[in-house]
Enzyme design. Structure first.
Site, PDB file in Angstrom:
ATOM      1  N   CYS A   1      33.836  86.069  67.792  1.00 30.87           N
ATOM      2  CA  CYS A   1      33.154  86.794  68.514  1.00 30.87           C
ATOM      3  C   CYS A   1      31.652  87.119  67.929  1.00 30.87           C
ATOM      4  O   CYS A   1      31.025  86.423  68.456  1.00 30.87           O
ATOM      5  CB  CYS A   1      33.714  88.348  68.617  1.00 30.87           C
ATOM      6  SG  CYS A   1      33.464  89.453  69.891  1.00 30.87           S
TER       7      CYS A   1
ATOM      8  N   HIS B   1      40.115  87.587  69.141  1.00 26.68           N
ATOM      9  CA  HIS B   1      40.509  88.391  67.918  1.00 26.68           C
ATOM     10  C   HIS B   1      42.104  88.469  67.904  1.00 26.68           C
ATOM     11  O   HIS B   1      42.770  87.716  68.954  1.00 26.68           O
ATOM     12  CB  HIS B   1      40.235  89.960  68.035  1.00 26.68           C
ATOM     13  CG  HIS B   1      38.720  89.998  68.127  1.00 26.68           C
ATOM     14  ND1 HIS B   1      38.008  89.841  66.855  1.00 26.68           N
ATOM     15  CD2 HIS B   1      37.716  90.544  68.638  1.00 26.68           C
ATOM     16  CE1 HIS B   1      36.762  90.089  66.871  1.00 26.68           C
ATOM     17  NE2 HIS B   1      36.645  90.703  68.160  1.00 26.68           N
TER      18      HIS B   1
END
Ligand code: GLN
Length: 234
Positions: A92, A191
């Site tokens: 990310c 994630h």
């Protein structure tokens, strides 16, 4: 005795949504095979030596500002490491900084280190939820995780996605791509954390870093967890 040197980049700044679990998964999957892992946590101002695997987690825009400055100080070093085929994984916010830049909603554009031919601009909505992507990099051909980002990442040139999104948004919610790869540099929006839920991808990184396929582990429980998340929307 095989040994891998792993650098965890700026964990005190970019380590959101349990991304540190990626390091634990790499270490355990090496230790279970008798592969020694030397782990270095790299902080602001630290000199960075050569490693086999570099990991950088996700974080909010504010923390990305400081990490962007630190990464840029070492841009030439990281480029040399990429070009000698060291393995990188960015999640990310860390992924975004491995591209050319991240343009947040407010404030200055954050310069990246261009390990990936990609760029990120803040979108108008936040992508939050489960992701399933199909990949031809590993077997099983699925990657699962959880996304939480407003950044929209677009790939260019020889940088290719690591998967095609079936559930969730991935890179930008438009072109159905998830993540990125150039040489042995990988980025993903997943994630979760990513590697514990995708042990086959963890082993792929270990294989690339070792230069040899690691012996298989009994992944029955890990793959039960993985498969329980495939195509899971909520
Ligand atoms: N701040 C970046 C974004 O919102 C990255 C977020 C993250 O790492 N989860 O897109």
């Amino acid at each position: 005795m095989k040994k891998l040197r792993v650098a965890h980049l700026y964990p005190k700044l970019l380590n959101i949504y349990g991304d540190g679990g990626n390091i634990l998964a790499l270490i355990r999957r090496c230790q279970w095979r008798g592969i020694t892992v030397e782990l270095d946590e790299i902080g602001v101002g630290d000199k960075i030596g050569r490693h086999d695997i570099y990991f950088i987690g996700g974080g909010q825009d504010l923390q990305q500002i400081e990490v962007s400055k630190e990464l840029l100080k070492n841009k030439d070093f990281f480029t040399e490491e990429r070009d000698r085929m060291a393995v990188f994984l960015g999640i990310c916010g860390g992924y975004q900084l491995m591209g050319h830049y991240y343009q947040p909603h407010n404030g200055e554009r954050l310069e990246g280190i261009s390990l990936l031919d990609a760029y990120t601009v803040a979108g108008n909505k936040r992508f939050i939820g489960n992701v399933t992507a199909e990949t031809d990099l590993v077997e099983p051909h699925t990657l699962v995780g959880f996304e939480n980002h407003s950044g929209l990442t677009y790939l260019q040139g020889d940088t290719v996605p690591i998967g095609k999104v079936f559930v969730g948004n991935g890179n930008n919610g438009e072109d159905k791509t998830e993540g990125a790869r150039f040489k042995n540099v990988f980025g993903t929006y997943l994630h979760g954390s990513f590697l514990p839920k995708n042990p086959h991808f963890a082993d792929y990184m270990i294989e690339l870093a070792l230069g040899a396929k690691p012996e298989p582990l009994d992944d029955e429980i890990e793959l039960l967890a993985h498969n329980s998340l495939v195509n899971k929307k909520y």
